[in-house]
Design an enzyme around this catalytic site. Structure first.
Site, PDB file in Angstrom:
ATOM      1  N   GLY A 101       0.794  -1.217   0.000  1.00  0.00           N
ATOM      2  CA  GLY A 101       0.000   0.000   0.000  1.00  0.00           C
ATOM      3  C   GLY A 101       0.829   1.272   0.000  1.00  0.00           C
ATOM      4  O   GLY A 101       0.308   2.356   0.226  1.00  0.00           O
ATOM      5  N   LYS A 102       2.141   1.153  -0.234  1.00  0.00           N
ATOM      6  CA  LYS A 102       3.004   2.329  -0.278  1.00  0.00           C
ATOM      7  C   LYS A 102       2.939   3.014  -1.634  1.00  0.00           C
ATOM      8  O   LYS A 102       3.311   4.167  -1.772  1.00  0.00           O
ATOM      9  CB  LYS A 102       4.457   1.930  -0.001  1.00  0.00           C
ATOM     10  N   LEU A 103       2.472   2.300  -2.628  1.00  0.00           N
ATOM     11  CA  LEU A 103       2.375   2.802  -3.997  1.00  0.00           C
ATOM     12  C   LEU A 103       0.983   2.464  -4.503  1.00  0.00           C
ATOM     13  O   LEU A 103       0.483   1.365  -4.260  1.00  0.00           O
ATOM     14  CB  LEU A 103       3.448   2.124  -4.855  1.00  0.00           C
TER      15      LEU A 103
END
Length: 84
Positions: free
Chosen positions: A25-27
């Protein structure tokens, strides 16, 4: 876009691979991504040239004018004492 000299099989990117960043979920999962494994001295000039060719408004910009003595921190401009 990720430009790196590290190869994932040796663990140099340890958790920084773009597909892994999407899974955590960082990108954004819908983001386009590209990892390029090459030396920065080759890749960055190519990348910069591509950006400059793409953005017409940057072409009319004059050269960067910086007074490095003015921009340097005051502590860095003082002469250093040496012990005898």
């Amino acid at each position: 876009m990720q430009v790196t000299t590290d190869d994932p099989k040796f663990g140099g990117l340890s958790g920084c691979e773009l597909p892994e960043s999407q899974s955590w979920g960082k990108l954004d999962p819908s983001a386009e991504q590209c990892t390029v494994h090459l030396d920065a001295t080759i890749g960055l000039p190519l990348l910069f040239t591509g950006i400059m060719e793409h953005y017409e408004e940057w072409k009319s910009r004059g050269p960067l004018k910086v007074d490095w003595m003015e921009a340097a921190p005051a502590a860095a401009t003082k002469p250093r004492r040496t012990s005898a």
